[in-house]
Motif scaffolding. Structure first.
Motif, PDB file in Angstrom:
ATOM      1  N   THR A 142       0.796  -1.237   0.000  1.00 42.89           N
ATOM      2  CA  THR A 142       0.000   0.000   0.000  1.00 42.89           C
ATOM      3  C   THR A 142       0.821   1.277   0.000  1.00 42.89           C
ATOM      4  N   PHE A 177      -5.327  -5.357   0.572  1.00 45.98           N
ATOM      5  CA  PHE A 177      -4.215  -4.413   0.456  1.00 45.98           C
ATOM      6  C   PHE A 177      -3.650  -4.390  -0.967  1.00 45.98           C
ATOM      7  N   TYR A 180      -5.917  -2.265  -3.040  1.00 48.51           N
ATOM      8  CA  TYR A 180      -5.734  -0.860  -2.682  1.00 48.51           C
ATOM      9  C   TYR A 180      -4.461  -0.306  -3.325  1.00 48.51           C
ATOM     10  N   GLY A 181      -3.372  -1.024  -3.168  1.00 48.36           N
ATOM     11  CA  GLY A 181      -2.092  -0.568  -3.695  1.00 48.36           C
ATOM     12  C   GLY A 181      -2.040  -0.490  -5.206  1.00 48.36           C
TER      13      GLY A 181
END
Length: 197
Positions: A142, A177, A180-181
Motif C-alpha cells: 500500500t 491491500f 488498494y495498492g
C-alpha cells in the motif's frame, strides 16, 4: 476564534454491513470476513484507508462497536480504525477501561496496529487483540508507513495483560491491500516519507 471541539462520524453503511454479517459473527472467520468487507467498502466510499476494527466481548462474542479508518472523511490523522472503534466502544459503555468490565473487550483488526494504534490498544484496557496478520505486506503493498513498531510488539502487549492472536484469514486481508495498492487513484496519507523528507 478558538476551536473547542472536533470529531468524526461513522458512516451509516458500517451498521448496514455489520447487520448483514450478524449470522457469521460468532466465528473467528466470520468476524475477519466482516473486517475485510468493511476495509474494502471503506476504500470504495472514500472515507479512508483499507482498515477496519471491531470491539468484541471476549466471553459472549457480542460486537460492541465497529469502525473504519476515517482519516480522509474527517481530515483528522488520528482517526484510524482502532481509535475510532475503541472510542465508540468507550462512549457506548461509558468507561475508558474496556478491560474492567464483567465481560472484557478484545479488539479485532484487519492487520497489526501502527505505532499510534499500538498505544491506543494498550491504553484502552482491552484484554485481547486479534489481527489478520503482522508482516511487511501492508506497507509493501500500500505504501503506508506504519511507524517505528517494535519487533516484539506482541510480546510487549502480552506482558501487559493483552492476549495477542495473529493469523486469521491473512490471505484475504492481503488481497484487500493488494487491490488498494494497485489503484492509482487512492490516497496514501503519510505525513512524511520513511526517510523523514
Amino acid at each position: 476564534m478558538a476551536i473547542r471541539a472536533f470529531g468524526a462520524e461513522l458512516p451509516t453503511w458500517v451498521d448496514d454491513e455489520v447487520a448483514a454479517a450478524r449470522a457469521g459473527l460468532g466465528s473467528d472467520e466470520g468476524r475477519m470476513r466482516l473486517l475485510n468487507r468493511l476495509a474494502e467498502r471503506n476504500i470504495a466510499e472514500g472515507s479512508g484507508g483499507p482498515f477496519s476494527a471491531l470491539a468484541v466481548r471476549s466471553g459472549s462474542g457480542e460486537v460492541v462497536a465497529a469502525g473504519v479508518n476515517l482519516v480522509l472523511a474527517s481530515g483528522l490523522s488520528s482517526m484510524h480504525a482502532e481509535v475510532v472503534t475503541i472510542s465508540l466502544a468507550q462512549a457506548r459503555l461509558g468507561t475508558w477501561d474496556l478491560g474492567a468490565l464483567d465481560d472484557p473487550l478484545e479488539l479485532w483488526v484487519n492487520w497489526r496496529p501502527c505505532a499510534m494504534c499500538y498505544g491506543a490498544t494498550l491504553w484502552s484496557g482491552v484484554r485481547g487483540l486479534v489481527v489478520a496478520g503482522d508482516g511487511p505486506e501492508l506497507e509493501a503493498l500500500t505504501g503506508f508507513d506504519e511507524g517505528p513498531m517494535r519487533g516484539d510488539w506482541a510480546q510487549q502487549l502480552e506482558a501487559r495483560g493483552v492476549r495477542v492472536r495473529v493469523g486469521v484469514l491473512t490471505d484475504e486481508a492481503v488481497a484487500v491491500f493488494e487491490r488498494y495498492g494497485a489503484d492509482p487513484d487512492v490516497t496514501v496519507y503519510n505525513a512524511r516519507t520513511s526517510s523523514g523528507v
